[in-house]
Design a protein around this motif. Structure first.
Motif, PDB file in Angstrom:
ATOM      1  N   LEU A  50       0.837  -1.188   0.000  1.00 46.33           N
ATOM      2  CA  LEU A  50       0.000   0.000   0.000  1.00 46.33           C
ATOM      3  C   LEU A  50       0.871   1.237   0.000  1.00 46.33           C
ATOM      4  CD1 LEU A  50      -2.609  -1.134   2.640  1.00 46.33           C
ATOM      5  CD2 LEU A  50      -2.991  -0.959   0.202  1.00 46.33           C
ATOM      6  N   LEU A  51       0.378   2.292  -0.607  1.00 45.72           N
ATOM      7  CA  LEU A  51       1.081   3.559  -0.606  1.00 45.72           C
ATOM      8  C   LEU A  51       1.146   4.105   0.802  1.00 45.72           C
ATOM      9  CD1 LEU A  51       2.320   5.810  -2.352  1.00 45.72           C
ATOM     10  CD2 LEU A  51       0.046   6.842  -2.478  1.00 45.72           C
ATOM     11  N   ARG A  52       2.341   4.476   1.261  1.00 49.13           N
ATOM     12  CA  ARG A  52       2.514   4.985   2.611  1.00 49.13           C
ATOM     13  C   ARG A  52       2.705   6.489   2.546  1.00 49.13           C
ATOM     14  NH1 ARG A  52       4.612   0.164   1.903  1.00 49.13           N
ATOM     15  NH2 ARG A  52       4.048  -1.462   3.372  1.00 49.13           N
ATOM     16  N   GLU A  53       1.643   7.219   2.684  1.00 51.26           N
ATOM     17  CA  GLU A  53       1.698   8.666   2.596  1.00 51.26           C
ATOM     18  C   GLU A  53       1.765   9.274   3.991  1.00 51.26           C
ATOM     19  OE1 GLU A  53       1.951  10.592   0.131  1.00 51.26           O
ATOM     20  OE2 GLU A  53       1.492   9.362  -1.614  1.00 51.26           O
ATOM     21  N   SER A  54       2.579  10.291   4.154  1.00 49.49           N
ATOM     22  CA  SER A  54       2.634  10.988   5.430  1.00 49.49           C
ATOM     23  C   SER A  54       1.332  11.702   5.720  1.00 49.49           C
ATOM     24  CB  SER A  54       3.777  12.010   5.421  1.00 49.49           C
ATOM     25  OG  SER A  54       5.010  11.371   5.246  1.00 49.49           O
ATOM     26  N   GLN A  55       0.690  12.247   4.660  1.00 53.14           N
ATOM     27  CA  GLN A  55      -0.573  12.945   4.839  1.00 53.14           C
ATOM     28  C   GLN A  55      -1.701  11.962   4.595  1.00 53.14           C
ATOM     29  OE1 GLN A  55      -0.906  16.190   5.775  1.00 53.14           O
ATOM     30  NE2 GLN A  55       1.284  16.269   6.040  1.00 53.14           N
ATOM     31  N   SER A  56      -2.299  11.433   5.668  1.00 57.40           N
ATOM     32  CA  SER A  56      -3.399  10.485   5.562  1.00 57.40           C
ATOM     33  C   SER A  56      -4.677  11.218   5.239  1.00 57.40           C
ATOM     34  CB  SER A  56      -3.564   9.728   6.878  1.00 57.40           C
ATOM     35  OG  SER A  56      -4.188  10.555   7.830  1.00 57.40           O
ATOM     36  N   PRO A  57      -5.786  10.498   4.913  1.00 54.25           N
ATOM     37  CA  PRO A  57      -7.057  11.155   4.646  1.00 54.25           C
ATOM     38  C   PRO A  57      -7.547  11.988   5.805  1.00 54.25           C
ATOM     39  CG  PRO A  57      -7.119   8.872   3.937  1.00 54.25           C
ATOM     40  CD  PRO A  57      -5.846   9.064   4.678  1.00 54.25           C
ATOM     41  N   ALA A  58      -7.066  11.706   7.014  1.00 54.47           N
ATOM     42  CA  ALA A  58      -7.550  12.438   8.185  1.00 54.47           C
ATOM     43  C   ALA A  58      -6.697  13.637   8.533  1.00 54.47           C
ATOM     44  CB  ALA A  58      -7.607  11.500   9.387  1.00 54.47           C
ATOM     45  N   THR A  59      -5.623  13.880   7.769  1.00 50.47           N
ATOM     46  CA  THR A  59      -4.745  14.989   8.106  1.00 50.47           C
ATOM     47  C   THR A  59      -5.496  16.308   8.119  1.00 50.47           C
ATOM     48  OG1 THR A  59      -2.851  13.842   7.157  1.00 50.47           O
ATOM     49  CG2 THR A  59      -2.651  16.213   7.474  1.00 50.47           C
ATOM     50  N   GLY A  60      -6.282  16.543   7.069  1.00 48.46           N
ATOM     51  CA  GLY A  60      -7.064  17.767   7.028  1.00 48.46           C
ATOM     52  C   GLY A  60      -8.019  17.855   8.186  1.00 48.46           C
ATOM     53  N   ALA A  61      -8.593  16.702   8.597  1.00 49.69           N
ATOM     54  CA  ALA A  61      -9.514  16.711   9.725  1.00 49.69           C
ATOM     55  C   ALA A  61      -8.810  17.141  10.996  1.00 49.69           C
ATOM     56  CB  ALA A  61     -10.103  15.313   9.904  1.00 49.69           C
ATOM     57  N   MET A  62      -7.593  16.657  11.208  1.00 49.37           N
ATOM     58  CA  MET A  62      -6.871  17.019  12.417  1.00 49.37           C
ATOM     59  C   MET A  62      -6.511  18.495  12.397  1.00 49.37           C
ATOM     60  SD  MET A  62      -6.042  15.555  15.174  1.00 49.37           S
ATOM     61  CE  MET A  62      -5.083  15.950  16.639  1.00 49.37           C
ATOM     62  N   MET A  63      -6.142  19.011  11.223  1.00 53.12           N
ATOM     63  CA  MET A  63      -5.814  20.420  11.125  1.00 53.12           C
ATOM     64  C   MET A  63      -7.004  21.292  11.498  1.00 53.12           C
ATOM     65  SD  MET A  63      -2.670  20.576  10.331  1.00 53.12           S
ATOM     66  CE  MET A  63      -1.330  19.731   9.490  1.00 53.12           C
ATOM     67  N   MET A  64      -8.217  20.827  11.124  1.00 55.59           N
ATOM     68  CA  MET A  64      -9.391  21.631  11.375  1.00 55.59           C
ATOM     69  C   MET A  64      -9.680  21.779  12.863  1.00 55.59           C
ATOM     70  SD  MET A  64     -12.172  20.733   8.429  1.00 55.59           S
ATOM     71  CE  MET A  64     -12.124  18.968   8.650  1.00 55.59           C
ATOM     72  N   THR A  65      -9.212  20.846  13.676  1.00 52.23           N
ATOM     73  CA  THR A  65      -9.465  20.935  15.107  1.00 52.23           C
ATOM     74  C   THR A  65      -8.534  21.929  15.782  1.00 52.23           C
ATOM     75  OG1 THR A  65      -7.925  19.152  15.673  1.00 52.23           O
ATOM     76  CG2 THR A  65     -10.185  18.526  15.124  1.00 52.23           C
ATOM     77  N   GLY A  66      -7.457  22.340  15.095  1.00 53.67           N
ATOM     78  CA  GLY A  66      -6.571  23.371  15.618  1.00 53.67           C
ATOM     79  C   GLY A  66      -5.826  22.946  16.865  1.00 53.67           C
ATOM     80  N   ASP A  67      -5.483  23.965  17.659  1.00 56.16           N
ATOM     81  CA  ASP A  67      -4.689  23.717  18.862  1.00 56.16           C
ATOM     82  C   ASP A  67      -5.407  22.815  19.851  1.00 56.16           C
ATOM     83  OD1 ASP A  67      -2.698  25.302  17.844  1.00 56.16           O
ATOM     84  OD2 ASP A  67      -3.335  27.112  18.901  1.00 56.16           O
ATOM     85  N   ALA A  68      -6.750  22.855  19.865  1.00 59.30           N
ATOM     86  CA  ALA A  68      -7.495  22.025  20.809  1.00 59.30           C
ATOM     87  C   ALA A  68      -7.204  20.548  20.588  1.00 59.30           C
ATOM     88  CB  ALA A  68      -8.997  22.291  20.670  1.00 59.30           C
ATOM     89  N   GLY A  69      -7.110  20.120  19.306  1.00 59.41           N
ATOM     90  CA  GLY A  69      -6.814  18.730  19.025  1.00 59.41           C
ATOM     91  C   GLY A  69      -5.421  18.337  19.454  1.00 59.41           C
ATOM     92  N   VAL A  70      -4.445  19.197  19.213  1.00 61.41           N
ATOM     93  CA  VAL A  70      -3.072  18.916  19.612  1.00 61.41           C
ATOM     94  C   VAL A  70      -2.960  18.877  21.133  1.00 61.41           C
ATOM     95  CG1 VAL A  70      -0.689  19.714  19.514  1.00 61.41           C
ATOM     96  CG2 VAL A  70      -2.155  19.933  17.506  1.00 61.41           C
ATOM     97  N   ASP A  71      -3.587  19.822  21.807  1.00 62.23           N
ATOM     98  CA  ASP A  71      -3.544  19.847  23.275  1.00 62.23           C
ATOM     99  C   ASP A  71      -4.195  18.603  23.862  1.00 62.23           C
ATOM    100  OD1 ASP A  71      -2.271  22.272  23.168  1.00 62.23           O
ATOM    101  OD2 ASP A  71      -4.078  23.462  23.557  1.00 62.23           O
TER     102      ASP A  71
END
Length: 526
Positions: free
Chosen positions: A22-43
């Protein structure tokens, strides 16, 4: 999402050895989703990690910059591994301190590290790009790379296509249950994984109403110390729901839940902690009919996975009010005054550190909050000889037959229910239950710790509460079990189309056995 919970998307070619590529991409389909959560998701992710001060950390998949930066701030030494050299070069140009960061470019299935190299391995949205065979091999390698007592942290998208979907990317979406099963199946000659806590990402639920973003923290333990799920396999859960009502795993299902919630004073916007949330039935009920936000906690990974699966089928506005977590409630570290109500059904009998937990409950409640508990308590009256004989035969696997005749030996009620409510600084026990000494395990495989009602009262007072009152729930419990028997017996033929006869017999016997313990009934042996 398939109804069976199996992975729904597999796009791959097989090599000559039959291994999925399988293609191993660093940017998964959920990358954009995680970005949308902003700092709250990272925290949120950062707060769920163990203490990483002076620890050696390996990050597999460095493409999500926010998580990379957070780990660089937390770890004593951070190794960044990614198959994309451009990603690693981009990180080198940032203002991150580089003196404690190492970089490695390579396919995750081909990386090599010495055994015991890391205290934590963080896998960031990478596992959906691996087929099952590759994932199994990677998990075995990670187990070797970790120090004894080290941790594996998985942040991954489960089940659903979410975020910015790329239709050309071959991806394997697994259910949470599949990840737990694969972790528990990963062993070496000396070590194994034990998942110790997991949750769906709250920030993503609040933003999208989607519980598919999963965090799992597993510990590397000695193989003989591995803890695996044995008490609530899904087959047993579904069989009990046949008896107790669809999606329900508590006595009299929705009926008692509706009755109990009437006395809790629930209003929209309140926060409820559901301890022992099971498959989510009480959380769904309170969120739907009272508009409250519910955080459900259960020690069973199977129950947790089932709750997530069911949450995903609800309407979006309801999904946003519910959050589930798998963990030992004694490890809870919620801020003081987090909840308006703490709700728990028949859970504390499994907890030996009751005083410690009650003190935690007191701290987690807001001033004027409510603690509501139903539980089994140990009684003081001696059971009749018939009851002891019945129990001895049951434990030895011998046949017994229930006749429903009342015991005339004077044995008092031995099962009832305990409900505890906290109003400002007081506990009030609204319901109680008793189990006669010597019959404490009910045939359970897990060790129980039931105390008398008086002992409960003292535990509450020592936790800082007063004015304990008790109301017996025994007669209602007896009627409930009789109603469950009347309801399930006519469904036998339909049940046998799904499950074996012995399973039906077990359900009937469990219900009858509990009535024996409760009422002290006379038993005639077949």
């Amino acid at each position: 999402m398939s109804s069976s919970g199996e992975a729904t998307i597999k796009c791959a070619d097989a090599d000559s050895h039959g291994t999925t590529k399988l293609l191993r991409e660093s940017q998964s389909p959920a990358t954009g989703a995680m970005m949308m959560t902003g700092d709250a998701g990272v925290d949120e992710v950062r707060a769920y990690l163990p203490d990483l001060k002076d620890k050696r950390v390996l990050l597999l998949g460095a493409g999500i910059r926010q998580n990379t930066e957070a780990l660089a701030q937390l770890a004593g030494h951070l190794t960044l591994a990614d198959h994309n050299q451009d990603v690693l070069d981009s990180i080198k140009t940032t203002c991150l301190p580089q003196d404690h960061i190492s970089f490695m470019c390579g396919d995750v299935t081909e990386l090599e590290f010495a055994g015991g190299s890391f205290d934590l391995v963080f896998v960031d949205r990478l596992l959906t790009s691996l087929g099952d065979d590759d994932l199994t091999r990677v998990l075995v390698r990670i187990l070797d790379w970790l120090t004894p007592g080290g941790y594996l942290f998985i942040l991954e998208t489960c089940d659903l296509r979410s975020g910015h979907w790329c239709p050309d990317m071959p991806t394997v979406f697994r259910s949470p249950l599949q990840y737990f099963q694969m972790l528990q199946a990963t062993t070496s000659t000396q070590a194994a994984f034990t998942p110790i806590r997991a949750k769906s990402c709250l920030s993503y639920i609040q933003h999208k109403g989607d519980p598919s973003q999963l965090c799992i923290l597993a510990e590397r333990v000695n193989k003989d110390e591995q803890v695996t799920e044995t008490h609530f396999p899904h087959s047993v859960i579904f069989q009990m729901e046949w008896l107790l009502g669809n999606t329900w795993n508590s006595t009299e299902g929705e009926t008692t839940t509706r009755e109990f919630c009437l006395g809790l004073g629930l209003v929209p916007g309140q926060r409820v902690l559901d301890v022992g949330s099971g498959g989510g039935e009480s959380a769904f009920f309170m969120a739907r009919y009272y508009g409250v936000h519910v955080h459900g906690v259960d020690l069973s990974s199977n129950m947790f996975c089932l709750a997530l699966q069911r949450q995903a089928t609800l309407e979006e506005k309801l999904r946003k009010r519910i959050h589930f977590e798998m963990k030992d409630i004694l490890e809870g570290d919620y801020p003081a005054g987090s909840f308006d109500v703490i709700y728990s059904r028949n859970v504390l009998l499994y907890i030996h550190q009751k005083a410690e937990l009650l003190r935690k409950f007191k701290g987690w409640l807001k001033p004027g909050g409510t603690l509501f508990i139903t539980d089994y308590c140990r009684g003081t009256a001696s059971p009749s000889q018939d009851v002891f004989d019945f129990e001895n035969r049951r434990r030895r696997g011998l046949e017994v037959r229930y006749t429903g005749e009342n015991n005339t030996s004077g044995t008092s009620t031995v099962i009832s229910l305990l409900v505890i409510r906290k109003k400002r600084n007081n506990f009030q026990t609204v319901r109680k239950m008793r189990v006669t000494e010597g019959l404490e395990d009910f045939g359970e495989s897990r060790p129980l710790n039931m105390v008398t009602v008086d002992d409960y009262s003292e535990l509450m007072r020592s936790s800082g509460f007063t004015e304990v009152k008790v109301e017996d729930f025994g007669p209602q419990y007896s009627r409930t079990k009789e109603a469950e028997l009347r309801a399930i017996l006519p469904t036998r033929l339909a049940f046998l189309q799904e499950y074996p006869q012995e399973v039906f017999d077990d359900l009937v016997n469990i219900t009858r056995n509990k009535r024996v313990y409760e009422m002290g009934l006379v038993i005639h042996y077949a």
